[in-house]
Design a protein around this motif. Structure first.
Motif, PDB file in Angstrom:
ATOM      1  N   MET A  29       0.832  -1.204   0.000  1.00 53.08           N
ATOM      2  CA  MET A  29       0.000   0.000   0.000  1.00 53.08           C
ATOM      3  C   MET A  29       0.872   1.261   0.000  1.00 53.08           C
ATOM      4  N   ALA A  30       1.974   1.220   0.731  1.00 54.27           N
ATOM      5  CA  ALA A  30       2.882   2.369   0.779  1.00 54.27           C
ATOM      6  C   ALA A  30       3.503   2.628  -0.588  1.00 54.27           C
ATOM      7  N   ALA A  31       3.874   1.541  -1.312  1.00 54.38           N
ATOM      8  CA  ALA A  31       4.435   1.693  -2.655  1.00 54.38           C
ATOM      9  C   ALA A  31       3.397   2.278  -3.606  1.00 54.38           C
ATOM     10  N   GLU A  32       2.166   1.793  -3.504  1.00 46.13           N
ATOM     11  CA  GLU A  32       1.086   2.317  -4.350  1.00 46.13           C
ATOM     12  C   GLU A  32       0.790   3.774  -4.019  1.00 46.13           C
ATOM     13  N   GLU A  33       0.895   4.114  -2.746  1.00 48.31           N
ATOM     14  CA  GLU A  33       0.671   5.502  -2.339  1.00 48.31           C
ATOM     15  C   GLU A  33       1.745   6.419  -2.926  1.00 48.31           C
ATOM     16  N   GLY A  34       2.936   5.862  -3.130  1.00 48.28           N
ATOM     17  CA  GLY A  34       4.017   6.637  -3.732  1.00 48.28           C
ATOM     18  C   GLY A  34       3.886   6.777  -5.233  1.00 48.28           C
ATOM     19  N   GLY A  35       2.912   6.082  -5.842  1.00 48.22           N
ATOM     20  CA  GLY A  35       2.674   6.214  -7.284  1.00 48.22           C
ATOM     21  C   GLY A  35       3.076   5.009  -8.109  1.00 48.22           C
ATOM     22  N   ALA A  36       3.376   3.868  -7.461  1.00 48.40           N
ATOM     23  CA  ALA A  36       3.802   2.672  -8.200  1.00 48.40           C
ATOM     24  C   ALA A  36       2.656   1.685  -8.345  1.00 48.40           C
ATOM     25  N   ARG A  37       2.725   0.893  -9.405  1.00 47.87           N
ATOM     26  CA  ARG A  37       1.793  -0.225  -9.551  1.00 47.87           C
ATOM     27  C   ARG A  37       2.592  -1.516  -9.442  1.00 47.87           C
TER      28      ARG A  37
END
Length: 738
Positions: A353-361
């Protein structure tokens, strides 16, 4: 008959013509060029650096690393005719070498008399040249090392320059002096002659600002630098690992995890499939996150990204969601490769979730495996040797986030050249071979785990057994018993815990253990030596150096130090207030990072220009062994005086060696700062510390004012003490958090 005569005449004319070209190109005599031509043609010798050796002003000593029976013939063909070659007894007697021995003066090596003879000094003082053949030993035993010392004495007496020479590729010749199980034979390997500029021993010893440095070590280190100089740093990591597959065999088992082993061919085929998928959703040069444990999947992903000319951004899932989000944004990571099974087992949904929050898929390995067609697998199996994109060794290969033990992690960018250089610098200092098995438990988001535990084995044919977590203290000894490794990497904290849970014989297969990240306690060293007959050799590194800077070896080992600098790394020390016997360490070398990417300028590389300030306070003895005295940031200003927290920590460690300690500084209204000890030692008392402090003659200001006892110190995923968390804990306990 006529055809045979014509063919012979054509070959003879071609030989003479090529010999004439070599004579003028390299400045050889015609006899030398004539006898050198077969080598040039058969082994495609890269000899452009020979002009350095031939142009060296006499008196000069050519220090030749003797790897193959062919080396004397090559050197007799290439070095100036007035050189006196000191041959080993086998070369001096060998009948096939007779034509080459006629090219220059030779004498047989006599261990008892040659190197104490005044004759050699007279030869050099008469503007002479010597060629000395040193045994091909990365870690020479005492007897071999005497040769370096003896030659050093001769060079000093004659004020002679040293020119080290190493023939890259000679180790793999059928005539190699290394046993075949350590150096697989190749009929016609390409040879590359590595030559370094002529320097006197005083010039060598003073290169790092230490003119009193041991000259025997200086000569040995310069020869090791020539060994490293044979590495082709214009090759990318993908190309260099593929070269290793040619050398050791496409089916050679190279990586293994709990699910099985892969050879080079299968590893590259899997990398090609993954690389194709990444190509479809990213751009060349783009940073792609890797959220994977130590596994064959991780090795496959790394090769796949490098094949596709993408940058592998190693995500530290132990750093916490906030740091993961920050890292993804800083490096502009739009795609993260991970495994659903890993995320589920390690309970990393918050990190995802943290990676996705940073803009990654997320790109899942399971989806790639499931959707790979038979045609893709066939194509990958056929074209596994080909990279998907053009390769450039100067392009970024990896982004690593620094440990953050003293603050917010930074993104360090390392090129193909940086990582290849550091791996081969280590290989030029520590003896390893395809006979070895390396057991790596350090995560690849830790620079030591990536370069030492993953990249180095791929380049050198050493089978790497990858284990997903260093925290499985009970399972790792069992795994070691099954895998039977000869080499292991770790930190003191991890190694101490493995020993507590190990049965007799679990680590008995180990030749040595390389430990870094934190000082090794005497007790840990003793346990492995007595219970498992394994030596712990301590090293030192930093992410920005890719990471290894210095390391002890089995032969050259000085406890209490982190060893000597690796070849081709330069250092300088700057004075530090409050430190008498050391200085602030600055580094330069081919392994030093390209630069940082910082949070305030996402995706923008801020290049490293010139020397890098490590922030470490070190001292160096006359033999070049480095001792860590502390961190520049880990100094407290108590009543206007600078106090090294690292030095205080070492003092505490000597009093309670079996426990773990962190010395931190907290605000103090009266003195500016005061020192606090956070420790796992239940028996720790200030009175005992005061007594020891007085015995050692340490300053009263260096005395901790408070002791905070904890069940366990906070640590990072790399095994290092988390000083940020330790200081926060101390502040809370002392009511200073506000």
């Amino acid at each position: 008959m006529i055809l045979g005569v014509g063919l012979f005449a054509a070959v003879a004319i071609a030989w003479l013509l090529i010999a004439a070209i070599e004579k003028f190109r390299l400045g050889l005599s015609f006899a030398q060029a004539f006898l050198y031509t077969p080598f040039k043609l058969a082994y495609r010798v890269a000899d452009h650096k020979l002009k350095i050796a031939r142009g060296a002003e006499a008196p000069v000593i050519y220090a030749i690393v003797h790897q193959s029976k062919l080396d004397p013939a090559l050197m007799l063909s290439l070095l100036p005719e007035d050189t006196l070659h000191i041959l080993d007894e086998a070369s001096a007697r060998s009948f096939w070498l007779e034509p080459w021995r006629e090219l220059a003066r030779t004498i047989a090596f006599n261990a008892e008399h040659v190197f104490v003879s005044r004759r050699l000094v007279r030869v050099l003082k008469g503007r002479g040249r010597l060629a000395v053949y040193f045994p091909d030993a990365i870690e020479p035993e005492v007897k071999s090392f005497r040769l370096y010392r003896a030659v050093s004495r001769i060079a000093l007496q004659a004020d002679a320059r040293i020119v080290p020479i190493f023939v890259g590729g000679a180790r793999w010749l059928p005539t190699s002096l290394t046993p075949a199980d350590q150096a697989p034979r190749k009929l016609l390997p390409k040879l590359s002659v590595s030559v370094l500029p002529p320097l006197t021993l005083d010039e060598l010893a003073a290169r790092d600002g230490e003119p009193a440095r041991n000259r025997g070590n200086a000569l040995f280190d310069y020869a090791a630098e020539a060994r490293f100089g044979a590495t082709d740093l214009s090759r990318s990591l993908f190309q260099s690992i593929r070269d290793a597959s040619d050398r050791f065999g496409a089916s050679h088992p190279i990586v293994e995890d709990v699910d099985g082993a892969l050879g080079y061919r299968n590893l590259f085929a899997g990398a090609r499939v993954l690389g194709h998928r990444v190509e479809a959703c990213t751009a060349p040069g783009e940073a792609v996150g890797l959220l994977l444990p130590n596994s064959t999947g991780l090795a496959t992903a790394l090769l796949g990204l490098w094949s596709a000319n993408r940058v592998a951004a190693m995500i530290n899932h132990t750093a916490g969601p906030a740091n993961v989000t920050s890292g993804v944004r800083t490096a502009v990571i739009r795609t993260v490769i991970s495994s659903r099974a890993f995320v589920e087992k390690a309970a990393l949904s918050d990190v995802v979730m943290a990676a996705e929050e940073g803009g990654a898929r997320l790109l899942w390995l399971e989806d790639i495996q499931e959707n790979t067609s038979a045609f893709e697998k066939l194509a990958a199996g056929l074209f596994w040797r080909r990279p998907l994109q053009a390769q450039d060794a100067d392009k970024p290969a990896v982004i690593l986030f620094t440990s953050g033990s003293e603050g917010t992690p930074k993104a360090a960018v390392l090129s193909n050249r940086n990582l290849l250089a550091n791996a081969m610098q280590a290989e030029s200092r520590i003896t390893i071979s395809p006979k070895d098995t390396l057991f790596n438990v350090l995560p690849a988001f830790h620079s030591f785990g990536l370069t030492g535990g993953t990249i180095l084995p791929l380049l050198t044919g050493v089978k790497a057994v990858l284990y997903p977590s260093p925290l499985h203290y009970k399972l790792i000894p069992e795994m070691a018993r099954k895998a039977r490794p000869s080499i292991m990497f770790g930190t003191d904290t991890f190694l101490a815990n493995y020993a507590r849970n190990a049965s007799e014989g679990d680590f008995s297969s180990l030749r040595f253990i390389v430990a870094g990240a934190e000082p090794v306690k005497p007790e840990t060293r003793r346990i492995y030596r007595e219970r498992f007959q394994a030596e712990i050799i301590e090293g030192f590194g930093l992410t920005e150096a890719a990471p290894v800077v210095a390391v002890n070896t089995a032969i050259h080992n000085r406890e209490g130090t982190v060893g000597r600098l690796l070849p081709a790394i330069r250092m300088r020390l700057e004075p530090v207030e409050g430190t008498k016997d050391g200085g602030r360490l600055w580094l330069d070398g081919p392994n030093m990072m390209m630069g940082y990417i910082t949070e305030d300028r996402p995706g923008e590389l801020r290049p490293l220009e010139g020397w890098h300030d490590t922030g470490d306070i070190v001292s160096v003895d006359r033999d070049g062994f480095i001792a860590i005295r502390g961190r520049a940031k880990r100094f407290a200003k108590v009543a206007g005086e600078m106090v090294s927290l690292g030095a205080v920590e070492m003092l505490v460690q000597s009093l309670w060696p079996e426990d773990h300690h962190a010395v931190v500084a907290v605000p103090d209204k009266r003195r500016g700062e005061r020192i606090v000890l956070v420790t796992t030692a239940d028996s720790a008392e200030l009175e005992e510390l005061r007594k020891l402090n007085k015995e050692k003659g340490a300053a009263e200001l260096a005395m901790p004012q408070d002791i905070i006892k904890v069940a366990a110190l906070p640590v990072l995923g790399s095994g290092k003490t988390d000083y940020v968390a330790a200081r926060k804990l101390a502040m809370e306990q002392l009511g200073l958090a506000a």
